[in-house]
Design a protein around this motif. Structure first.
Motif, mmCIF file in Angstrom:
data_model
loop_
_atom_site.group_PDB
_atom_site.id
_atom_site.type_symbol
_atom_site.label_atom_id
_atom_site.label_comp_id
_atom_site.label_asym_id
_atom_site.label_seq_id
_atom_site.Cartn_x
_atom_site.Cartn_y
_atom_site.Cartn_z
ATOM 1 N N MET A 1 18.515 45.967 1.998
ATOM 2 C CA MET A 1 18.628 44.995 0.889
ATOM 3 C C MET A 1 20.068 45.182 0.051
ATOM 4 O O MET A 1 20.652 44.180 -0.337
ATOM 5 C CB MET A 1 17.328 45.109 -0.201
ATOM 6 C CG MET A 1 16.890 43.805 -0.681
ATOM 7 S SD MET A 1 17.141 42.410 0.170
ATOM 8 C CE MET A 1 15.697 42.652 1.197
ATOM 9 N N ALA A 2 20.497 46.508 0.044
ATOM 10 C CA ALA A 2 21.603 46.538 -0.684
ATOM 11 C C ALA A 2 22.873 46.094 -0.021
ATOM 12 O O ALA A 2 23.909 45.279 -0.797
ATOM 13 C CB ALA A 2 22.098 48.260 -1.014
ATOM 14 N N SER A 3 22.870 46.190 1.524
ATOM 15 C CA SER A 3 23.739 45.718 2.100
ATOM 16 C C SER A 3 23.746 44.271 2.011
ATOM 17 O O SER A 3 24.963 43.481 2.047
ATOM 18 C CB SER A 3 23.417 45.949 3.487
ATOM 19 O OG SER A 3 24.171 45.240 4.436
ATOM 20 N N GLU B 1 28.730 49.118 0.214
ATOM 21 C CA GLU B 1 27.684 48.380 -0.848
ATOM 22 C C GLU B 1 27.844 49.158 -2.320
ATOM 23 O O GLU B 1 26.610 49.553 -2.765
ATOM 24 C CB GLU B 1 26.553 48.400 -0.300
ATOM 25 C CG GLU B 1 26.197 47.511 1.021
ATOM 26 C CD GLU B 1 26.753 48.135 2.274
ATOM 27 O OE1 GLU B 1 27.104 49.245 2.211
ATOM 28 O OE2 GLU B 1 26.683 47.511 3.328
ATOM 29 N N ALA B 2 28.861 49.439 -2.546
ATOM 30 C CA ALA B 2 28.927 50.308 -3.970
ATOM 31 C C ALA B 2 28.459 49.701 -5.093
ATOM 32 O O ALA B 2 28.049 50.459 -6.080
ATOM 33 C CB ALA B 2 30.325 50.395 -4.156
ATOM 34 N N TYR C 1 25.520 48.147 -5.271
ATOM 35 C CA TYR C 1 24.142 47.806 -4.937
ATOM 36 C C TYR C 1 23.048 48.936 -4.335
ATOM 37 O O TYR C 1 22.060 48.759 -4.009
ATOM 38 C CB TYR C 1 23.668 46.549 -4.187
ATOM 39 C CG TYR C 1 24.402 45.271 -4.673
ATOM 40 C CD1 TYR C 1 24.000 44.578 -5.642
ATOM 41 C CD2 TYR C 1 25.968 45.152 -4.291
ATOM 42 C CE1 TYR C 1 24.927 43.544 -6.088
ATOM 43 C CE2 TYR C 1 26.584 43.957 -4.648
ATOM 44 C CZ TYR C 1 26.201 43.165 -5.586
ATOM 45 O OH TYR C 1 26.656 42.105 -6.254
ATOM 46 N N SER C 2 23.430 50.168 -4.270
ATOM 47 C CA SER C 2 22.996 51.148 -3.812
ATOM 48 C C SER C 2 22.218 52.165 -4.628
ATOM 49 O O SER C 2 21.339 52.924 -4.012
ATOM 50 C CB SER C 2 24.023 51.927 -2.887
ATOM 51 O OG SER C 2 24.571 51.263 -2.085
ATOM 52 N N GLU D 1 19.595 51.681 -7.138
ATOM 53 C CA GLU D 1 18.490 51.237 -7.672
ATOM 54 C C GLU D 1 17.593 52.203 -8.358
ATOM 55 O O GLU D 1 17.336 53.280 -7.736
ATOM 56 C CB GLU D 1 17.697 50.408 -6.704
ATOM 57 C CG GLU D 1 16.506 49.542 -7.208
ATOM 58 C CD GLU D 1 17.090 48.445 -8.321
ATOM 59 O OE1 GLU D 1 18.066 47.665 -7.796
ATOM 60 O OE2 GLU D 1 16.486 48.125 -9.080
ATOM 61 N N GLN E 1 27.372 44.573 -11.650
ATOM 62 C CA GLN E 1 27.337 44.456 -10.429
ATOM 63 C C GLN E 1 28.151 43.361 -9.817
ATOM 64 O O GLN E 1 28.345 43.218 -8.396
ATOM 65 C CB GLN E 1 25.885 44.625 -9.726
ATOM 66 C CG GLN E 1 25.345 45.775 -9.964
ATOM 67 C CD GLN E 1 23.830 45.780 -9.880
ATOM 68 O OE1 GLN E 1 23.397 45.182 -10.560
ATOM 69 N NE2 GLN E 1 23.212 46.677 -9.078
ATOM 70 N N ASP F 1 34.613 48.498 -8.726
ATOM 71 C CA ASP F 1 34.449 49.063 -7.434
ATOM 72 C C ASP F 1 34.860 48.087 -6.383
ATOM 73 O O ASP F 1 35.700 48.615 -5.370
ATOM 74 C CB ASP F 1 32.934 49.147 -7.304
ATOM 75 C CG ASP F 1 32.007 50.537 -7.559
ATOM 76 O OD1 ASP F 1 32.893 51.480 -7.568
ATOM 77 O OD2 ASP F 1 30.839 50.498 -8.022
ATOM 78 N N MET G 1 22.750 42.266 -0.402
ATOM 79 C CA MET G 1 23.091 41.864 -1.950
ATOM 80 C C MET G 1 24.650 41.613 -1.752
ATOM 81 O O MET G 1 25.390 40.909 -2.313
ATOM 82 C CB MET G 1 22.509 42.687 -2.851
ATOM 83 C CG MET G 1 20.899 42.455 -3.142
ATOM 84 S SD MET G 1 20.633 40.841 -3.717
ATOM 85 C CE MET G 1 19.756 40.279 -2.178
ATOM 86 N N SER G 2 25.274 42.997 -1.346
ATOM 87 C CA SER G 2 26.770 42.823 -1.173
ATOM 88 C C SER G 2 27.193 41.623 -0.415
ATOM 89 O O SER G 2 28.317 41.209 -0.901
ATOM 90 C CB SER G 2 27.018 44.359 -0.627
ATOM 91 O OG SER G 2 28.357 44.559 -0.616
#
Lengths: 487, 147
Positions: free
Chosen positions: A268-270, B65-66, B68-69, B71, A323, A98, A272-273
């Motif tokens: 949180m996703a943002s 955020e490819a 980690y989105s 979950e 990831q 990705d 972590m990225s």
């Protein structure tokens, strides 16, 4: 199976380097040899500069609209080979597929914007600066430019400059990172197919010696560099002494401020990225999470952050369940492991130890680290001040936004800073007061699009105009001012 | 199987669109009455996959955020069983199709929701395709009522 030796691309031809000095390029996920890259000789560098210099007069006289057609063809080829190009990046660098696709897309966007050069390069004029006298500015190309590329975005970063440079009518030399040179070789195969006139673009493999030979060559008009701050200073000084233009985009230590009203779940996703994307090997990565708020809010944030980091799947980037990939090489892993050790000695609390490996699949441990999170980090610790360039996050605290901004502005870097909040007032204050070239509001990676300049201040940037967008057009041209009167 | 990343989601999109197209191909052959409808579904499946992938490849950047989105997204929740036994009646086939379309629609809606605040144009594309799957369920239901 025979391991190939990469070639240089000079004057429109692939040529084997005469150098016997070779370095290995290894797949960091599997610790397997991919190819050998030559450390090109001074003669080869000079040959590339001469080819670029010879190509310049005809190329600069080629109409901009014709020059950009070559770029349009390049875009077509990049789209056709999109996934192939992306897979090579994962193989040589280790990033996830990705992330590589994201890099390829960004690279294409650079070429797309540069292909608008007939509009972007236009000058300006004013009639009647005095009665019957007109004045106008024409932006003209200057000659041969080069870029010294980093390993962390091996495909994209040279394209922050190259398409703009040649669209403006200059000629160009790329020195890829010797750690990840394969995707540039693949890009130059596309250039070869595009059929640019010989010498307009050239590729010379190598390391420091090649970089020095390029920077010291009198026919190089300007140099662009992306890499560490110490090297960036050297590049800036050397180029300055030689009277060359320079853009040096350098190191970073980016803070992410978490305000007590932040939407933690959706952020949180943002986050972590930001902290762990590209395995933390990017100048826009979050490094320090600076939490504003009471103990209960801090605990809620820290628990969520550590849990999310612990759940990140680490392994070969070509595995779609992964990831986060490996560090780019074993030396990087050792260096980052050393930083973790030093952080413990400095008194920070190790909340998540990435040295305890938990990997997807049967990949060797050679270049891998899992995400690491430190708590109780204070602004004076090296963990908070020095660039780590790896998957290590530090959690710090501030009593309010004023203190957070003071902490951020107290470090020597000024590449990027972000705030997570639902308050427009706080966001506005942050944007106004923080000393960083790229500011994110609920955005963890503030990567400017190709049509905006890539900001950067303090020790994160050396130069006058920045990469990308209109800034880079100014870098690759010089205004010629004409004042005219007719009798 | 967990779908942790956008790349994994994209591979799963290809899988479900291809498998459902194969299903319609098989039953269009067996029951010519459904031929026109099922053939149009097969064409649509290709288009849906293309729309989603074009969107993904068009907007994926190093900032998104490819990885980690997603979950909690699990392919097992959306897998469908296709019975291609020779004696399957048209009514049974249509019921299977309805179940399959329902799962696909739910998958697309879940991905759209999970990526809503993070993925630029991607949730819009997923929602658009989910809406089409809903329309398709009405068509299948009407066919079932005529059997």
């Amino acid at each position: 199976m025979e391991v190939r030796k990469l070639q240089n691309y000079i004057n429109g031809e692939w040529v084997a380097s005469e150098s016997n000095e070779l370095e290995e390029v290894r797949n960091p996920a599997w610790d397997k040899l991919l190819c050998h890259v030559p450390m090109s000789t001074q003669t080869e560098v000079y040959r590339a500069v001469q080819a670029a210099k010879d190509a310049f007069p005809e190329w600069r006289n080629t109409p901009p609209v014709t020059r950009c057609r070559y770029l349009l063809r390049l875009i077509e080829l990049m789209e056709e080979r999109f996934d192939e190009l992306s897979r090579v990046q994962t193989t040589e660098h280790g990033k996830t597929i990705d992330e590589s696709r994201g890099e390829t897309r960004r690279a294409i966007e650079m070429v797309e914007v540069a292909s608008g050069i007939p509009s972007l390069m236009q000058g300006f004029n004013l009639e009647d600066i005095a009665v019957g006298i007109d004045e106008y500015a024409i932006y003209q190309p200057l000659g041969v430019f080069c870029t010294l590329a980093p390993f962390n975005f091996p495909f994209m970063v040279p394209l922050w400059y190259l398409p703009f440079a040649i669209a403006c009518g200059n000629t160009f030399i790329v020195k890829p990172s010797p750690r990840a040179p394969m995707s540039q070789a693949d890009l130059f195969m596309l250039f070869d197919e595009v059929g640019l006139p010989p010498g307009v673009v050239n590729l010379v493999n190598g390391a420091t010696d090649v970089a020095n030979n390029l920077m010291e060559h009198p026919d190089i008009q300007g140099v662009t560099f992306v890499g560490s701050t110490p090297v960036g200073r050297i590049v800036y000084r050397k180029c300055g002494e030689a009277g060359k233009k320079v853009i040096a985009q350098t190191g970073a230590k980016n803070f992410i401020v978490i305000m007590p009203d932040a939407e933690l779940d959706s952020s949180m996703a943002s986050l972590m990225s930001s902290f762990f994307g590209n395995t933390g090997q990017r100048c826009l990565s979050g490094a320090n999470a600076l939490v504003v708020g009471d103990d209960a809010f801090y605990k809620r944030f820290a628990d969520k952050f550590v849990e999310a980091a612990a759940n990140i799947k680490v392994g070969d980037g070509l595995d779609e369940s992964v990831q986060m990939g490996p560090l780019q090489n074993v030396a990087s892993k050792q260096r980052v492991a050393g930083v973790i050790e030093r952080g413990i000695k400095e008194g920070a609390k190790l909340a998540l130890d990435g040295r305890k490996l938990n990997l997807v699949g049967d990949v060797p441990e050679t270049c891998f680290l899992n995400p690491t999170v430190f708590e109780n980090v204070t602004p004076d610790m090296s963990l908070a001040r020095e660039e780590i360039f790896g998957p290590v996050a530090s959690l710090l605290r501030a009593k309010d936004l004023d203190e957070a901004i003071r902490i951020i502005n107290g470090i020597p870097y000024g590449n990027a800073a972000s705030i997570y909040t639902t308050s427009g007032k706080w966001a506005r204050q942050f944007q106004h007061d923080v000393e960083a070239g790229n500011v994110g509001i609920n955005i963890g990676i503030v990567a400017p699009m190709s049509f905006f300049p890539f900001g950067g201040r303090k020790d994160s940037f050396f130069g006058v105009t920045h990469g990308q967008g209109r800034d880079v057009i100014r870098f690759f041209t010089d205004p010629k001012i004409v004042i005219q009167r007719w009798f | 199987m967990k779908l942790n990343t956008m790349a994994a989601v994209m591979s799963f999109v290809s899988k479900i669109e291809n498998e459902s197209a194969e299903f319609y191909q098989d039953y269009a052959r067996r029951y010519p009455k459904t031929g026109e409808t099922f053939s149009s579904f097969i064409k649509e499946n290709k288009r849906f996959e293309k729309v989603i992938k074009q969107t993904y490849f068009g907007v994926i950047t190093d900032t998104i955020e490819a990885c980690y989105s997603f979950e909690g997204l699990d392919a097992d929740d959306y897998e469908f069983v296709i019975n291609s036994a020779p004696g399957t009646t048209l009514a049974d086939a249509l019921r299977m199709a309805l179940e399959m379309e329902d799962k696909i629609e739910k998958f697309y809606l879940t991905v759209a929701e999970l990526s809503y605040s993070l993925m630029a144009d991607i949730p819009v594309a997923f929602k658009r395709v989910a809406k089409k799957r809903q329309d398709r369920k009405f068509t299948l239901q009407s066919l079932l009522e005529t059997v």
